[in-house]
Write an enzyme that holds these catalytic residues in place. Structure first.
Site, short mmCIF file in Angstrom:
data_model
loop_
_atom_site.label_atom_id
_atom_site.label_comp_id
_atom_site.label_asym_id
_atom_site.label_seq_id
_atom_site.Cartn_x
_atom_site.Cartn_y
_atom_site.Cartn_z
N HIS A 1 -10.40 -2.37 4.53
CA HIS A 1 -10.81 -1.48 5.62
C HIS A 1 -9.55 -0.94 6.31
O HIS A 1 -8.63 -1.72 6.60
CB HIS A 1 -11.65 -2.25 6.64
N MET B 1 -12.30 -7.54 3.87
CA MET B 1 -10.97 -7.99 4.35
C MET B 1 -10.02 -7.89 3.16
O MET B 1 -10.44 -8.14 2.07
CB MET B 1 -11.14 -9.44 4.78
N PRO B 2 -8.80 -7.37 3.27
CA PRO B 2 -7.96 -7.19 4.45
C PRO B 2 -8.34 -6.02 5.34
O PRO B 2 -8.99 -5.09 4.88
CB PRO B 2 -6.56 -6.97 3.85
N PHE B 3 -7.94 -6.15 6.61
CA PHE B 3 -8.13 -5.09 7.59
C PHE B 3 -6.76 -4.51 7.92
O PHE B 3 -5.85 -5.26 8.21
CB PHE B 3 -8.76 -5.62 8.87
#
Lengths: 61, 61, 61, 61, 61, 61
Positions: free
Chosen positions: C40, C1-3
């Site tokens: 991601h 994370m972050p996405f």
């Protein structure tokens, strides 16, 4: 199903939301043949500090 | 369009957000030929109690 | 994370995609302190027949 | 990856969330062969005023 | 409702998907008290060319 | 902005889609005061093999 997610800046009244989900559901039922009780609408309210267009947060404008 | 949704744990400063949306927008414009004013960025801030990896909430760690 | 989810009309080359995800990841790492291996990026390519603005599908234009 | 987003009406206890993410992660690992540490689960809690089915907000019921 | 979206790289068999949605639904029912017939699961299959981690598309690896 | 995502099982005709996005846009404009040219609608078509309710894929029914 169908599922409808509507993202909009926070600030609409409950009454606006009531009419919004009612009329969006009607439009979906009319044009997809899905029964009304199977249409789900989810409102995601965005804060001006979390939405940007043209590289600038709404809160910067 | 393009639309960019960024999910991250809550806690960044407004200044970090300002720079984040600015630079992400620049990267999208440069590599997709989309005009900057058509690039929308939405930040979804997650609470530690609502995000899990490896079967555990962040708030459990 | 972050996405990061990026929705854009289908049609970019693989090379554009390679540079897009690389530079968006760099912008996210620089401005959120997240390590690069935890960022991601997901590209959702839309067909003109499935994207509308101003009440008209792109495929109608 | 895989990423799991679960949208549900707000109101579950932290304990329910702990068990929910644990067991959903186990189900994903078992049936996709993805390693547990790569499974991300995000809970999106909806307010009754922002979720509608059959054209009516939950808060109207 | 609840709604569960699972994003994963394309390639699972139909049988894996059958077991995945069955067991994820069971985990959600058990931990949220939602009736099984109200739990919706949507699988979003990603192509390696459209998913990146650490700045690189899966198709580059 | 607003952004509307509609998830529905694949199979509607282009004509149904044209009317769907037109009428949903009208409902959003009428109830949020957003200008029509700023309303984006994205259709996500699901395959029966990728959508489940009550623990069963649509393709199993």
């Amino acid at each position: 199903m169908p599922f409808v997610h509507i993202e909009l800046v926070a600030g609409r009244t409950v009454e606006q939301k009531i009419n919004l989900v009612k009329e969006v559901t009607e439009a979906v039922v009319k044009n997809t043949d899905a029964p009304s009780e199977k249409v789900h609408v989810i409102l995601n309210e965005m804060q001006p500090e979390n939405y940007a267009v043209n590289g600038e947060l709404l809160s910067q404008k």
